[in-house]
Design a protein around this motif. Structure first.
Motif, PDB file in Angstrom:
ATOM      1  N   ALA A   1       0.827  -1.211   0.000  1.00  0.00           N
ATOM      2  CA  ALA A   1       0.000   0.000   0.000  1.00  0.00           C
ATOM      3  C   ALA A   1       0.857   1.255   0.000  1.00  0.00           C
ATOM      4  CB  ALA A   1      -0.930   0.007   1.203  1.00  0.00           C
ATOM      5  N   ARG A   2       0.322   2.301  -0.596  1.00  0.00           N
ATOM      6  CA  ARG A   2       1.061   3.552  -0.729  1.00  0.00           C
ATOM      7  C   ARG A   2       0.595   4.624   0.248  1.00  0.00           C
ATOM      8  NH1 ARG A   2       0.955   0.860  -5.551  1.00  0.00           N
ATOM      9  NH2 ARG A   2      -1.167   1.506  -6.065  1.00  0.00           N
ATOM     10  N   CYS A   3      -0.125   4.213   1.271  1.00  0.00           N
ATOM     11  CA  CYS A   3      -0.494   5.098   2.378  1.00  0.00           C
ATOM     12  C   CYS A   3      -0.356   4.283   3.653  1.00  0.00           C
ATOM     13  CB  CYS A   3      -1.931   5.624   2.195  1.00  0.00           C
ATOM     14  SG  CYS A   3      -3.215   4.387   2.469  1.00  0.00           S
ATOM     15  N   PRO A   4      -0.480   4.889   4.831  1.00  0.00           N
ATOM     16  CA  PRO A   4      -0.423   4.095   6.061  1.00  0.00           C
ATOM     17  C   PRO A   4      -1.468   2.986   6.067  1.00  0.00           C
ATOM     18  CG  PRO A   4      -0.235   6.425   6.566  1.00  0.00           C
ATOM     19  CD  PRO A   4      -0.571   6.339   5.110  1.00  0.00           C
ATOM     20  N   VAL A   5      -1.097   1.843   6.638  1.00  0.00           N
ATOM     21  CA  VAL A   5      -1.999   0.689   6.758  1.00  0.00           C
ATOM     22  C   VAL A   5      -2.077   0.282   8.218  1.00  0.00           C
ATOM     23  CG1 VAL A   5      -2.344  -1.748   6.170  1.00  0.00           C
ATOM     24  CG2 VAL A   5      -1.486  -0.165   4.439  1.00  0.00           C
ATOM     25  N   VAL A   6      -3.288   0.021   8.690  1.00  0.00           N
ATOM     26  CA  VAL A   6      -3.465  -0.528  10.029  1.00  0.00           C
ATOM     27  C   VAL A   6      -4.052  -1.925   9.902  1.00  0.00           C
ATOM     28  CG1 VAL A   6      -4.723  -0.368  12.218  1.00  0.00           C
ATOM     29  CG2 VAL A   6      -3.704   1.680  11.204  1.00  0.00           C
TER      30      VAL A   6
ATOM     31  N   VAL B   1      11.539   3.013  17.340  1.00  0.00           N
ATOM     32  CA  VAL B   1      12.452   4.066  16.907  1.00  0.00           C
ATOM     33  C   VAL B   1      13.826   3.452  16.635  1.00  0.00           C
ATOM     34  CG1 VAL B   1      13.478   6.301  17.480  1.00  0.00           C
ATOM     35  CG2 VAL B   1      11.217   5.700  18.383  1.00  0.00           C
ATOM     36  N   ASP B   2      14.400   3.741  15.453  1.00  0.00           N
ATOM     37  CA  ASP B   2      15.755   3.255  15.172  1.00  0.00           C
ATOM     38  C   ASP B   2      16.558   4.245  14.333  1.00  0.00           C
ATOM     39  OD1 ASP B   2      14.768   3.065  12.610  1.00  0.00           O
ATOM     40  OD2 ASP B   2      14.925   0.884  12.460  1.00  0.00           O
ATOM     41  N   ASN B   3      16.070   5.472  14.186  1.00  0.00           N
ATOM     42  CA  ASN B   3      16.765   6.550  13.484  1.00  0.00           C
ATOM     43  C   ASN B   3      16.849   6.329  11.975  1.00  0.00           C
ATOM     44  OD1 ASN B   3      17.917   9.134  13.646  1.00  0.00           O
ATOM     45  ND2 ASN B   3      19.998   8.317  13.573  1.00  0.00           N
ATOM     46  N   SER B   4      16.087   5.398  11.440  1.00  0.00           N
ATOM     47  CA  SER B   4      16.015   5.220   9.996  1.00  0.00           C
ATOM     48  C   SER B   4      14.986   6.195   9.432  1.00  0.00           C
ATOM     49  CB  SER B   4      15.609   3.785   9.656  1.00  0.00           C
ATOM     50  OG  SER B   4      14.272   3.547  10.078  1.00  0.00           O
ATOM     51  N   PRO B   5      15.014   6.454   8.116  1.00  0.00           N
ATOM     52  CA  PRO B   5      13.983   7.327   7.531  1.00  0.00           C
ATOM     53  C   PRO B   5      12.568   6.832   7.800  1.00  0.00           C
ATOM     54  CG  PRO B   5      15.790   7.021   5.993  1.00  0.00           C
ATOM     55  CD  PRO B   5      16.054   6.086   7.131  1.00  0.00           C
ATOM     56  N   GLY B   6      12.357   5.508   7.700  1.00  0.00           N
ATOM     57  CA  GLY B   6      11.033   4.964   7.984  1.00  0.00           C
ATOM     58  C   GLY B   6      10.621   5.173   9.423  1.00  0.00           C
TER      59      GLY B   6
ATOM     60  N   VAL C   1      -1.770  -2.741  14.567  1.00  0.00           N
ATOM     61  CA  VAL C   1      -0.440  -2.305  14.130  1.00  0.00           C
ATOM     62  C   VAL C   1      -0.583  -1.372  12.933  1.00  0.00           C
ATOM     63  CG1 VAL C   1       1.808  -3.029  13.226  1.00  0.00           C
ATOM     64  CG2 VAL C   1       0.614  -4.457  14.911  1.00  0.00           C
ATOM     65  N   ALA C   2       0.037  -0.207  13.028  1.00  0.00           N
ATOM     66  CA  ALA C   2       0.095   0.729  11.901  1.00  0.00           C
ATOM     67  C   ALA C   2       1.461   0.613  11.245  1.00  0.00           C
ATOM     68  CB  ALA C   2      -0.137   2.161  12.370  1.00  0.00           C
ATOM     69  N   VAL C   3       1.469   0.354   9.941  1.00  0.00           N
ATOM     70  CA  VAL C   3       2.717   0.273   9.172  1.00  0.00           C
ATOM     71  C   VAL C   3       2.804   1.519   8.305  1.00  0.00           C
ATOM     72  CG1 VAL C   3       4.038  -1.042   7.481  1.00  0.00           C
ATOM     73  CG2 VAL C   3       2.617  -2.241   9.150  1.00  0.00           C
ATOM     74  N   ILE C   4       3.858   2.307   8.526  1.00  0.00           N
ATOM     75  CA  ILE C   4       4.011   3.597   7.853  1.00  0.00           C
ATOM     76  C   ILE C   4       5.204   3.505   6.923  1.00  0.00           C
ATOM     77  CG2 ILE C   4       4.079   6.096   8.176  1.00  0.00           C
ATOM     78  CD1 ILE C   4       1.813   4.616   9.679  1.00  0.00           C
ATOM     79  N   ARG C   5       4.981   3.661   5.637  1.00  0.00           N
ATOM     80  CA  ARG C   5       6.078   3.546   4.692  1.00  0.00           C
ATOM     81  C   ARG C   5       6.708   4.907   4.439  1.00  0.00           C
ATOM     82  NH1 ARG C   5       4.810   0.419   0.220  1.00  0.00           N
ATOM     83  NH2 ARG C   5       6.684   1.231  -0.763  1.00  0.00           N
ATOM     84  N   THR C   6       7.982   4.913   4.044  1.00  0.00           N
ATOM     85  CA  THR C   6       8.680   6.143   3.715  1.00  0.00           C
ATOM     86  C   THR C   6       7.980   6.835   2.563  1.00  0.00           C
ATOM     87  OG1 THR C   6      10.759   5.126   4.377  1.00  0.00           O
ATOM     88  CG2 THR C   6      10.898   7.119   3.036  1.00  0.00           C
ATOM     89  N   GLY C   7       7.707   8.107   2.735  1.00  0.00           N
ATOM     90  CA  GLY C   7       6.990   8.849   1.715  1.00  0.00           C
ATOM     91  C   GLY C   7       5.501   8.916   1.972  1.00  0.00           C
TER      92      GLY C   7
END
Length: 274
Positions: free
Chosen positions: A120-125, A141-146, A266-272
């Protein structure tokens, strides 16, 4: 981050898992002040009447719970995962249940949910576990862009819910591995990691002064750490990919792991993603 004119899209199939996903999506749409749109993707013309009745029944149940919310429903034709991914281009959020009516009903996570979260190209829960517990929002949190985009989403989610935020960072196991060199001081590592975590959160803390933040640094695998922290949470937020993954994977190992084992949505948030 806001897509004010777009809706929360939820995939349903008549299963109890999808009903819970629809109710969760309706509550989130109400918080965001956007419409909720229920989509049942039917790939069998013989089940058209059942599909229409099923999506209508779920929409009516959501409307009873949230009478002020604009709720629409639709039966679409195609492959469920492909159609929901296509809808993600214009949705503010896509919501799916953790299981459906698939053949492998005992699987920890349905193939459709996994595919939607990966593509998916938007946040997914993915709604799983206890979906209505009034606990904090937890973010990895791991300091990555994602991770940085996931932190923004998590602060926003905690603010909307008027709840606390728990920011979790797992320490690399290598720091504690016994080797030929003198072992570093554990407390010093802990203090440095906590300071680094605080630095990553400081800007967001200033932007969201209403959110109380708790920091956790743990010497465990990230999936175990996040799932433990989410036991009393109402939402766990992770980046689509973090550090240390294989670039070819569609979904990072941490995101994939918590999707299978987390005790809450769980919310999965992709870069962008917005």
């Amino acid at each position: 981050m806001a897509r004010s004119k777009q809706s929360v899209v939820v995939g349903v199939d008549g299963s109890e898992s999808s009903v819970q996903a629809a109710l969760w999506a309706a509550a989130e749409a109400a918080r965001l002040a956007v419409p909720a749109h229920l989509v049942l993707v039917n790939d069998d013309p013989a089940r058209e009447d059942f599909a229409k009745q099923a999506v209508r029944d779920i929409a009516e149940r959501c409307h009873r719970e949230y009478p002020e919310l604009t709720i629409t429903d639709e039966v679409a034709v195609g492959h469920p995962a492909e159609e929901l991914v296509r809808r993600s281009d214009t949705a503010q959020l896509v919501v799916v249940g953790s299981r459906g009516h698939g053949v492998f009903r005992d699987a920890l996570l349905g193939a459709i949910s996994t595919s939607v979260a990966a593509h998916a190209r938007c946040p997914v829960v993915v709604v799983r576990g206890h979906a209505t517990v009034p606990g904090p929002v937890v973010v990895g949190v791991d300091n990555s862009p994602g991770s940085r985009i996931a932190v923004h989403y998590a602060f926003d989610a905690a603010s909307r819910r008027q709840t606390d935020l728990v920011a979790v960072q797992a320490l690399p196991d290598a720091y504690f591995t016994v080797g030929a060199y003198p072992a570093p001081d554990r407390q010093e590592i802990q203090n440095r990691a906590d300071l680094h975590l605080a630095e990553q959160l400081s800007g967001w803390c200033a932007d969201y002064p209403d959110v109380t933040v708790h920091r956790e640094v743990a010497n465990q695998h990230p999936v175990s750490t996040l799932c433990d922290a989410a036991r009393q949470a109402q939402l766990l937020v992770v980046g689509h990919r973090g550090r240390g993954g294989f670039a070819g994977l569609l979904l990072g190992s941490v995101a994939n792991g918590v999707l299978h084992h987390a005790p809450c949505p769980v919310a999965v948030i992709r870069t962008g993603a917005p």
